[in-house]
Design a protein around this motif. Structure first.
Motif, PDB file in Angstrom:
ATOM      1  N   ALA A 203       0.828  -1.382  -0.131  1.00  0.00           N
ATOM      2  CA  ALA A 203       0.017  -0.146   0.258  1.00  0.00           C
ATOM      3  C   ALA A 203       0.998   1.107  -0.055  1.00  0.00           C
ATOM      4  O   ALA A 203       1.920   1.265   0.538  1.00  0.00           O
ATOM      5  N   THR A 204       0.549   2.133  -0.808  1.00  0.00           N
ATOM      6  CA  THR A 204       1.027   3.447  -0.716  1.00  0.00           C
ATOM      7  C   THR A 204       0.192   4.624  -1.150  1.00  0.00           C
ATOM      8  O   THR A 204      -0.910   4.510  -0.864  1.00  0.00           O
ATOM      9  N   ILE A 205       0.666   5.851  -1.495  1.00  0.00           N
ATOM     10  CA  ILE A 205      -0.449   6.881  -2.162  1.00  0.00           C
ATOM     11  C   ILE A 205       0.319   7.403  -3.139  1.00  0.00           C
ATOM     12  O   ILE A 205       1.405   6.935  -3.565  1.00  0.00           O
ATOM     13  N   LEU A 206      -0.344   7.990  -3.933  1.00  0.00           N
ATOM     14  CA  LEU A 206      -0.085   8.434  -5.401  1.00  0.00           C
ATOM     15  C   LEU A 206       1.211   9.582  -5.356  1.00  0.00           C
ATOM     16  O   LEU A 206       2.040   9.540  -6.121  1.00  0.00           O
ATOM     17  N   GLY A 207       1.193  10.369  -4.475  1.00  0.00           N
ATOM     18  CA  GLY A 207       2.178  11.294  -4.305  1.00  0.00           C
ATOM     19  C   GLY A 207       1.695  12.503  -5.514  1.00  0.00           C
ATOM     20  O   GLY A 207       0.848  12.500  -6.230  1.00  0.00           O
ATOM     21  N   ARG A 208       2.584  13.530  -5.529  1.00  0.00           N
ATOM     22  CA  ARG A 208       2.271  14.720  -6.225  1.00  0.00           C
ATOM     23  C   ARG A 208       2.298  14.664  -7.749  1.00  0.00           C
ATOM     24  O   ARG A 208       1.312  14.755  -8.369  1.00  0.00           O
ATOM     25  N   GLU A 209       3.429  14.067  -8.260  1.00  0.00           N
ATOM     26  CA  GLU A 209       3.672  13.952  -9.730  1.00  0.00           C
ATOM     27  C   GLU A 209       2.563  12.918 -10.289  1.00  0.00           C
ATOM     28  O   GLU A 209       1.725  13.504 -11.180  1.00  0.00           O
ATOM     29  N   ARG A 210       2.371  11.897  -9.634  1.00  0.00           N
ATOM     30  CA  ARG A 210       1.469  10.741 -10.395  1.00  0.00           C
ATOM     31  C   ARG A 210       0.010  11.393  -9.800  1.00  0.00           C
ATOM     32  O   ARG A 210      -0.935  11.082 -10.792  1.00  0.00           O
ATOM     33  N   GLY A 211      -0.228  11.854  -8.828  1.00  0.00           N
ATOM     34  CA  GLY A 211      -1.499  12.380  -8.602  1.00  0.00           C
ATOM     35  C   GLY A 211      -1.851  13.499  -9.605  1.00  0.00           C
ATOM     36  O   GLY A 211      -3.256  13.345 -10.162  1.00  0.00           O
ATOM     37  N   LYS A 212      -0.983  14.258  -9.994  1.00  0.00           N
ATOM     38  CA  LYS A 212      -1.393  15.332 -11.051  1.00  0.00           C
ATOM     39  C   LYS A 212      -1.761  14.665 -12.268  1.00  0.00           C
ATOM     40  O   LYS A 212      -2.895  14.972 -13.178  1.00  0.00           O
ATOM     41  N   PRO A 217      -5.754  13.714  -5.936  1.00  0.00           N
ATOM     42  CA  PRO A 217      -5.073  14.397  -4.636  1.00  0.00           C
ATOM     43  C   PRO A 217      -3.737  13.439  -4.519  1.00  0.00           C
ATOM     44  O   PRO A 217      -3.757  12.454  -4.677  1.00  0.00           O
ATOM     45  N   PRO A 218      -2.744  14.267  -3.891  1.00  0.00           N
ATOM     46  CA  PRO A 218      -1.384  13.549  -3.851  1.00  0.00           C
ATOM     47  C   PRO A 218      -1.699  12.390  -2.719  1.00  0.00           C
ATOM     48  O   PRO A 218      -0.843  11.344  -2.855  1.00  0.00           O
ATOM     49  N   GLU A 219      -2.641  12.396  -1.841  1.00  0.00           N
ATOM     50  CA  GLU A 219      -2.726  11.594  -0.728  1.00  0.00           C
ATOM     51  C   GLU A 219      -3.498  10.427  -1.027  1.00  0.00           C
ATOM     52  O   GLU A 219      -3.959   9.876  -0.164  1.00  0.00           O
ATOM     53  N   THR A 220      -4.055  10.227  -2.170  1.00  0.00           N
ATOM     54  CA  THR A 220      -4.949   9.241  -2.765  1.00  0.00           C
ATOM     55  C   THR A 220      -4.223   7.788  -2.531  1.00  0.00           C
ATOM     56  O   THR A 220      -3.396   7.597  -2.756  1.00  0.00           O
ATOM     57  N   PRO A 221      -4.984   7.011  -1.616  1.00  0.00           N
ATOM     58  CA  PRO A 221      -4.269   5.778  -1.476  1.00  0.00           C
ATOM     59  C   PRO A 221      -4.098   5.019  -2.568  1.00  0.00           C
ATOM     60  O   PRO A 221      -5.124   4.975  -3.530  1.00  0.00           O
TER      61      PRO A 221
END
Length: 256
Positions: A203-212, A217-221
């Motif tokens: 499990a992780t989060i998307l982060g800024r670049e991948r979220g964009k 949102p960057p914090e998307t699980p």
């Protein structure tokens, strides 16, 4: 290039591998039991002993059986988990829909810590890296970060594999050539060579670049699948597949 949904050809070795695994799961050869001798099993399966021996080696490498010289083969008590061990491109595992791939990066560069470790590369090795965004019905569903082994290793497996990776890296959808993941390109080119994969999930989060890139949102699980693909114990591809919350389901294909 073939569609990723039809790229994987079922070779005789793959079919024999799956027949033996199916016999294990249906109780014909239950966990803990001894397999018949090679001559008896080859006759039972209707194959040659060399073909059977090659598949038994693959089964041992995958942790399905244990082989001892002069003793025979025994089915392991604890079998590998069902699921992603049937090797398919991630775009073929995504739920049904109009699936397209968009290449965000294709670089032939020095190995990273991740690719160097999983592909057994030296710090001076150069290898292909692809970043691909997979969309289902126009909605971003998966990030694919994939690294190939060195060109010399791919050529040793099959020259078509090295050629396919280099060619697909420059695929131009405007010309009608479909963009696919590196695994799809490799499976299409591997022909009769049996490739196996081992995967882990985290499990992780998307982060800024991948979220964009996914308009999230960057914090998307997100679920992170790490996969290493090998040919006869030699790793030829390492990958990270990132699927955010709300992405289409993966159709996990079980052994049968």
């Amino acid at each position: 290039m073939k569609s990723p949904r039809t790229a994987r050809r079922r070779t005789p070795r793959v079919e024999l591998y799956e027949r033996i695994v199916a016999a294990i799961h249906d109780g014909t050869f239950p966990p803990g039991s001894d397999l018949p001798s090679e001559p008896a099993l080859a006759a039972r399966m209707g194959v040659s002993r060399p073909a059977l021996r090659e598949v038994l080696i693959l089964l041992q490498e995958d942790g399905v059986i244990t082989r001892k010289h002069g003793v025979g083969s025994r089915v392991n008590q604890h079998l590998p988990p069902r699921g992603l061990e049937r090797l398919l491109p991630v775009e073929a595992l995504l739920d049904e829909g109009n699936i397209t791939c968009r290449r965000l990066a294709a670089e032939h560069d020095e190995a990273t810590d991740f690719s160097g470790h999983h592909l057994r590369l030296s710090s001076m090795s150069r290898t292909w890296f692809w970043e691909t965004l997979i969309e289902v019905d126009g909605v971003p569903a998966c990030f694919a970060h994939e690294w190939a082994a060195e060109d010399s290793a791919l050529t040793a497996l099959d020259p078509a594999c090295a050629e396919a990776i280099a060619h697909q890296a420059a695929a131009d959808p405007s010309t009608g050539e479909p963009v696919v993941t590196m695994l799809a390109a490799l499976l299409a080119a591997a022909g009769d060579h049996t490739l196996t994969g081992k995967s882990t999930l985290g499990a992780t989060i998307l982060g800024r670049e991948r979220g964009k890139a996914m308009n999230r949102p960057p914090e998307t699980p997100a679920i992170l699948i790490t996969q290493v693909v090998s040919a006869e114990s030699r790793p030829v591809l390492a990958a990270k597949y990132l699927l955010p919350a709300g992405a289409p389901f993966l159709r996990i294909v079980q052994r049968r």
